[in-house]
Design a protein around this motif. Sequence first.
Motif, mmCIF file in Angstrom:
data_model
loop_
_atom_site.group_PDB
_atom_site.id
_atom_site.type_symbol
_atom_site.label_atom_id
_atom_site.label_comp_id
_atom_site.label_asym_id
_atom_site.label_seq_id
_atom_site.Cartn_x
_atom_site.Cartn_y
_atom_site.Cartn_z
ATOM 1 N N ARG A 104 0.824 -1.217 0.000
ATOM 2 C CA ARG A 104 0.000 0.000 0.000
ATOM 3 C C ARG A 104 0.851 1.257 0.000
ATOM 4 O O ARG A 104 0.458 2.294 -0.505
ATOM 5 C CB ARG A 104 -0.880 0.020 1.258
ATOM 6 C CG ARG A 104 -2.195 -0.663 1.050
ATOM 7 C CD ARG A 104 -3.139 -0.239 2.151
ATOM 8 N NE ARG A 104 -3.674 -1.396 2.837
ATOM 9 C CZ ARG A 104 -4.093 -1.428 4.092
ATOM 10 N NH1 ARG A 104 -4.040 -0.345 4.834
ATOM 11 N NH2 ARG A 104 -4.569 -2.519 4.618
ATOM 12 N N ARG A 105 2.015 1.145 0.634
ATOM 13 C CA ARG A 105 2.881 2.315 0.727
ATOM 14 C C ARG A 105 3.918 2.350 -0.395
ATOM 15 O O ARG A 105 4.753 3.259 -0.459
ATOM 16 C CB ARG A 105 3.589 2.255 2.097
ATOM 17 C CG ARG A 105 4.278 3.525 2.426
ATOM 18 C CD ARG A 105 4.192 3.834 3.896
ATOM 19 N NE ARG A 105 4.891 5.077 4.140
ATOM 20 C CZ ARG A 105 4.624 5.918 5.096
ATOM 21 N NH1 ARG A 105 3.635 5.677 5.918
ATOM 22 N NH2 ARG A 105 5.321 7.019 5.250
ATOM 23 N N GLY A 106 3.898 1.315 -1.230
ATOM 24 C CA GLY A 106 4.893 1.230 -2.301
ATOM 25 C C GLY A 106 6.259 0.806 -1.785
ATOM 26 O O GLY A 106 7.284 1.075 -2.422
ATOM 27 N N TRP A 107 6.293 0.143 -0.628
ATOM 28 C CA TRP A 107 7.548 -0.320 -0.036
ATOM 29 C C TRP A 107 7.801 -1.771 -0.409
ATOM 30 O O TRP A 107 6.870 -2.497 -0.788
ATOM 31 C CB TRP A 107 7.486 -0.255 1.496
ATOM 32 C CG TRP A 107 7.632 1.106 2.084
ATOM 33 C CD1 TRP A 107 7.764 2.294 1.424
ATOM 34 C CD2 TRP A 107 7.635 1.419 3.486
ATOM 35 N NE1 TRP A 107 7.862 3.322 2.329
ATOM 36 C CE2 TRP A 107 7.785 2.809 3.595
ATOM 37 C CE3 TRP A 107 7.528 0.660 4.646
ATOM 38 C CZ2 TRP A 107 7.837 3.454 4.829
ATOM 39 C CZ3 TRP A 107 7.582 1.290 5.879
ATOM 40 C CH2 TRP A 107 7.741 2.682 5.968
ATOM 41 N N ARG A 108 9.051 -2.185 -0.199
ATOM 42 C CA ARG A 108 9.406 -3.594 -0.421
ATOM 43 C C ARG A 108 10.047 -4.192 0.817
ATOM 44 O O ARG A 108 10.888 -3.553 1.464
ATOM 45 C CB ARG A 108 10.396 -3.695 -1.588
ATOM 46 C CG ARG A 108 9.679 -3.775 -2.924
ATOM 47 C CD ARG A 108 10.650 -3.925 -4.079
ATOM 48 N NE ARG A 108 11.720 -4.872 -3.813
ATOM 49 C CZ ARG A 108 12.881 -4.845 -4.459
ATOM 50 N NH1 ARG A 108 13.133 -3.926 -5.361
ATOM 51 N NH2 ARG A 108 13.808 -5.743 -4.180
ATOM 52 N N LEU A 109 9.640 -5.419 1.119
ATOM 53 C CA LEU A 109 10.310 -6.168 2.198
ATOM 54 C C LEU A 109 11.669 -6.634 1.677
ATOM 55 O O LEU A 109 11.864 -6.748 0.469
ATOM 56 C CB LEU A 109 9.454 -7.381 2.590
ATOM 57 C CG LEU A 109 8.175 -7.064 3.359
ATOM 58 C CD1 LEU A 109 7.246 -8.275 3.378
ATOM 59 C CD2 LEU A 109 8.497 -6.615 4.788
#
Length: 322
Positions: A262-267
Motif C-alpha cells: 500500500r505504501r509502495g515499499w518492499r520487504l
Amino acid sequence: MRILLTGSSGWLGRFLAPRLREAGHAVVGLDVAPGADTDIVGSVADRAVIDLAFGEHGIEAVIHGGALHKPDIARYPKQAFVDVNVTGTLNLLEAAAAAGHDRFVLTSTTSLMISEAVRAGKAGGAGKAVWLTEEFGPLEPRNIYGVTKRSAEQLCPLFHRAHGIGIAILRTGRFFPEEDDTHRHLSGENIKANEFLHRRLTVEDAAEAHVVALERAPSLGCETFVLSAPPPFHPDEAEELIRDAPAVIARHFPHAAELYARRGWRLPDHIDRIYDPSKAEQMIGFRCRTDFAAVLAALVAGGTLPFAHDPTYVSPKESTTA
Ligand SMILES: NC(=O)c1ccc[n+]([C@@H]2O[C@H](COP(=O)([O-])OP(=O)(O)OC[C@H]3O[C@@H](n4cnc5c(N)ncnc54)[C@H](O)[C@@H]3O)[C@@H](O)[C@H]2O)c1
C-alpha cells in the motif's frame, strides 16, 4: 549524579541529555561542536580538557558517546580516529579511575562485529544469516571506525580490573536519521523500516538504554551488550532468512506484505545478519520499545512512523567547521 556526557551536541546526545535530566541526573555536556546541551566545547582527545571538566564540575560518572564514526571515515584521517576514539576513551577512563568512579558507560557499535566476510553475506556465498550476539567472534572489524571502537572497548576491562569501575559497553545498532550511504535501491524510510527486523533501534531507545546501563553498571563488572530492536526471528530460521526472507516475515507478520504494498515499499528479499539484544534484556532489563511490529502498527494507523528519518542530518561538528 553529576554525569559527564561526551558527544552531547550529536544525534544521540541531544536525546540522551534531556532523558538523563528527567531521570534526576545533572548533565555536563562535552563536545567539539557547540549545542544546546554542551557546556564544554573541547575534545576528549585533549587530557587537559578532561581534567578541567572533572576539576570544575565534580563529575561522578561518565557516559562516553562522543566519537568519530562511520560517516567520518570519508572526512578524517585514520590518526584522527585513533586520537578521538582510542586516546579519548583512555583519557576518560584514567580520569574516572583517578576520581574513584564506580561506573562508566561506553557507546560502542555493532559495526565492529562486521568483518568483510560477514558483510559479503549472501552475495559472498553465506548459506544462512549470521546471528550476532556478544559471543560472536573472532572480531575482525573492517575499517578504522570498527578497529578504534574495538580498541576503546578493550581498554575497559583493564580499568575494571585495576580500579573496580563497573563498565557497560553498549554495542549499538543503527539509529542514525540520515540516508544509508551504501544502499540506494529503496527509499530511506523503507530501508529504515526493514532494518527494524534485524539491525536498527530508535534514537529514543538508544538513549534509554544508556540511562538504564548507567544505573546498572556498578553491579555489572565489565559487560558488553548488543542493542537493537528485538528481532522477531529464531536462530532456526537463519537458513530460510537468507534464502527467502519474505516467507519468514509472512509467518511472523501475515499482513506485512500488504501493508508494505500500500505504501509502495518492499520487504527485504534476504536477511543476512541478525543483531540479538537478548543479553541486555536478561541482564539489565532493557528492551527497545519500538520494534518492527510498531512500524507495522503505524502503517495500519496511517500515522507518523515511529522512527526519525532526516536526510539532511549532518553531525554538528561538520556544520560548525564548514
Ligand atoms: N548513529 C548510529 O547509527 C550509531 C550506531 C552505532 C553506534 N553509534 C555511536 O553512537 C555515538 C553517538 O553517535 P551519533 O550518531 O550521535 O553521531 P553524531 O556525529 O551525531 O554525534 C557524535 C558527537 O561526537 C562529537 N565528537 C566528535 N569528536 C569529538 C571529540 N574529539 N571530542 C568530543 N566530542 C566529539 C561530535 O561533534 C558529535 O556531536 C558514537 O559513539 C557512535 O559511534 C552510532
